[in-house]
Design a protein around this motif. Structure first.
Motif, PDB file in Angstrom:
ATOM      1  N   GLN A   2       6.983  10.756   4.094  1.00 27.19           N
ATOM      2  CA  GLN A   2       7.005   9.295   3.974  1.00 27.19           C
ATOM      3  C   GLN A   2       6.689   8.974   2.515  1.00 27.19           C
ATOM      4  N   TRP A   3       7.739   8.763   1.754  1.00 29.27           N
ATOM      5  CA  TRP A   3       7.629   8.763   0.301  1.00 29.27           C
ATOM      6  C   TRP A   3       6.778   7.616  -0.245  1.00 29.27           C
ATOM      7  N   ASP A   4       6.930   6.434   0.275  1.00 29.60           N
ATOM      8  CA  ASP A   4       6.162   5.304  -0.273  1.00 29.60           C
ATOM      9  C   ASP A   4       4.667   5.520  -0.099  1.00 29.60           C
ATOM     10  N   LYS A   5       4.267   5.928   1.082  1.00 28.91           N
ATOM     11  CA  LYS A   5       2.850   6.166   1.365  1.00 28.91           C
ATOM     12  C   LYS A   5       2.327   7.349   0.555  1.00 28.91           C
ATOM     13  N   ARG A  19       3.597   8.557  -2.346  1.00 29.43           N
ATOM     14  CA  ARG A  19       3.547   8.196  -3.768  1.00 29.43           C
ATOM     15  C   ARG A  19       2.316   7.347  -4.070  1.00 29.43           C
ATOM     16  N   ASP A  20       1.997   6.440  -3.169  1.00 32.71           N
ATOM     17  CA  ASP A  20       0.843   5.565  -3.364  1.00 32.71           C
ATOM     18  C   ASP A  20      -0.458   6.372  -3.348  1.00 32.71           C
ATOM     19  N   SER A  21      -0.595   7.280  -2.389  1.00 26.48           N
ATOM     20  CA  SER A  21      -1.815   8.092  -2.291  1.00 26.48           C
ATOM     21  C   SER A  21      -1.992   8.987  -3.514  1.00 26.48           C
ATOM     22  N   ILE A  22      -0.911   9.638  -3.931  1.00 25.86           N
ATOM     23  CA  ILE A  22      -0.998  10.563  -5.061  1.00 25.86           C
ATOM     24  C   ILE A  22      -1.269   9.817  -6.364  1.00 25.86           C
ATOM     25  N   SER A  23      -0.545   8.742  -6.603  1.00 26.99           N
ATOM     26  CA  SER A  23      -0.687   8.028  -7.884  1.00 26.99           C
ATOM     27  C   SER A  23      -2.050   7.361  -8.021  1.00 26.99           C
ATOM     28  N   LYS A  24      -2.657   6.985  -6.894  1.00 31.82           N
ATOM     29  CA  LYS A  24      -3.979   6.344  -6.948  1.00 31.82           C
ATOM     30  C   LYS A  24      -5.114   7.359  -7.022  1.00 31.82           C
ATOM     31  N   GLY A  25      -4.941   8.510  -6.339  1.00 34.01           N
ATOM     32  CA  GLY A  25      -6.067   9.422  -6.206  1.00 34.01           C
ATOM     33  C   GLY A  25      -6.129  10.585  -7.162  1.00 34.01           C
TER      34      GLY A  25
END
Length: 418
Positions: free
Chosen positions: A159-162, A164-170
């Motif tokens: 699930q790319w959007d979720k 990408r969001d987790s990786i880019s923030k954390g």
């Protein structure tokens, strides 16, 4: 920022982990994320354990004890007996203890992912602990909280959007503090169950992180000098490619070249990130670079062997022609049973396909197909794919073998043989 992936062969023993640390130390001035596979043949052993658990065979605990002993033998070579990593690994294996004490779940693929995933969790903890021992500041990371998938067990769909969001923030904040060590091959569902991304999926994991973080490159460290035109274990006089284009690499992985997971290239191509395939025994070697404008030079044909294949032929029960409507129904059944077709061929009365043999999926597929069609099949076959074949190459490769299906186009020849 760089992403490194270390495969099972590179961490199969204590000397491999020592070598990994020496490679990492050369790059400690850079932001670095490391993706680690299970050690050696651990995934194969855990697959055997999974089958033994599902079948409730008498040797289940013997298989499991062998897996644990293999890892603790490596720990004893690397660490003082009082090092906390021994408890960390023992606690990780407890997840298997809990599972095999219960009756098997009905869904084999679900069981597979929960058991087989322990290999990466253990290996990455050992690598992280050894790097720390060697003075490399690092953070162990549970990838299941960052790569999010659906509930397609053994073939988790990212699930790319979720993700990408987790990786880019954390991840960026962690990279500022030191090396990040995580697992390949694994993902997590919204219900906090583990999924796997398909065999050899650690390469794909590395490309997911690279694409989400805008990495300068991905390097996958292998037990070969780079990407070769054929498997050196099966063929003599192989040649190495210095460069490949994304498109050629995608073609090779699609047909089964095992050096890279098939899904690896697309995230890198979309973000213009090069993939380097290098030998872990010689880090300074050039290896192979896969990039946008990579130059493809084919001194010899590319030969890809896939073992353990099924050739299955479907025909209508009333001898009517195989029509588009039939094919639509057949493809739907293949998709529902997660069976990927490697070769297909249609005649007036039959439709023949070749695919990888996975017992559980094959049995389910066979049962559903036989409801509406006549089905014949052979197992234990091999699929030979020859890219950029020269005159006589196909004939030479099939000499002495029984050819059951052959398909030749301008650039690619595929032959199913016994």
């Amino acid at each position: 920022m760089f992403v490194f992936k270390f495969g099972g062969a590179s961490v199969k023993d204590a000397s491999g982990i020592i070598n990994l640390a020496s490679v990492v130390k050369k790059y400690t001035g850079n932001q670095l994320l490391i993706v680690v596979s299970a050690m050696g043949k651990t995934t194969n052993a855990l697959e055997t354990l999974t089958r033994a658990y599902v079948d409730q065979t008498d040797n289940m605990h013997l298989i499991y004890d062998g897996i644990k002993q293999y890892h603790f033998d490596i720990l004893e070579e690397l660490f003082d007996p009082k090092h906390p990593v021994f408890d960390d690994i023992a606690n990780t294996f407890v997840e298997i203890d809990w599972m095999i004490e219960d009756e098997p779940h009905d869904d084999y693929d679900f069981i597979y992912d929960q058991l087989v995933s322990i290999g990466e969790l253990v290996s990455s903890r050992i690598v992280s602990a050894y790097l720390a021992k060697e003075g490399v500041t690092n953070q162990w990371l549970d990838v299941r909280g960052y790569i999010h998938t659906d509930n397609t067990y053994r073939e988790g769909v990212v699930q790319w959007d979720k993700t990408r969001d987790s990786i880019s923030k954390g991840i960026p904040l962690l990279l500022e503090k030191g090396v990040v060590v995580t697992q390949g091959f694994l993902g997590g569902t919204s219900e906090n169950f583990t999924t796997t991304l398909g065999r050899e999926g650690s390469d794909y994991t590395a490309s997911i992180f690279a694409a989400c973080l805008g990495a300068e490159s991905v390097t996958t460290w292998k037990d070969v000098p780079g990407i070769l035109n054929a498997d050196p274990k099966l063929f003599a006089d192989t040649v190495k490619f210095d460069e490949l284009s994304y498109s050629e690499a995608i073609e090779m992985t699609y047909y089964g070249a095992s050096v890279i997971h098939p899904k690896t290239i697309k995230p890198l191509q979309n973000t213009h990130i090069p993939l380097l395939v290098k030998p872990f025994t010689d880090p300074s070697a050039s290896g192979t670079v896969i990039k946008e404008n990579g130059v493809n030079r084919f001194e010899k044909p590319v030969i890809i062997m896939k073992q353990n294949q099924v050739l299955l032929s479907v025909s209508s029960k009333d001898y009517s022609f195989i029509t588009e409507n039939h094919l639509s129904d057949i493809f739907k059944l293949f998709a529902q049973n997660q069976v990927k077709i490697n070769v297909m061929q249609t005649s007036a009365l039959s439709f023949s396909v070749c695919f990888d043999f996975y017992e559980e999926r094959f049995e389910k597929l066979l049962q559903t197909l036989q409801q509406d069609f006549k089905v014949k099949y052979n197992t234990g076959l091999s699929l030979i794919t020859i890219r950029h074949h020269a005159d006589g190459a196909v004939k030479e490769l099939v000499a002495g073998k029984t050819v059951l299906l052959e398909q030749i186009s301008r650039n690619t020849a595929q032959v199913v043989v016994r």
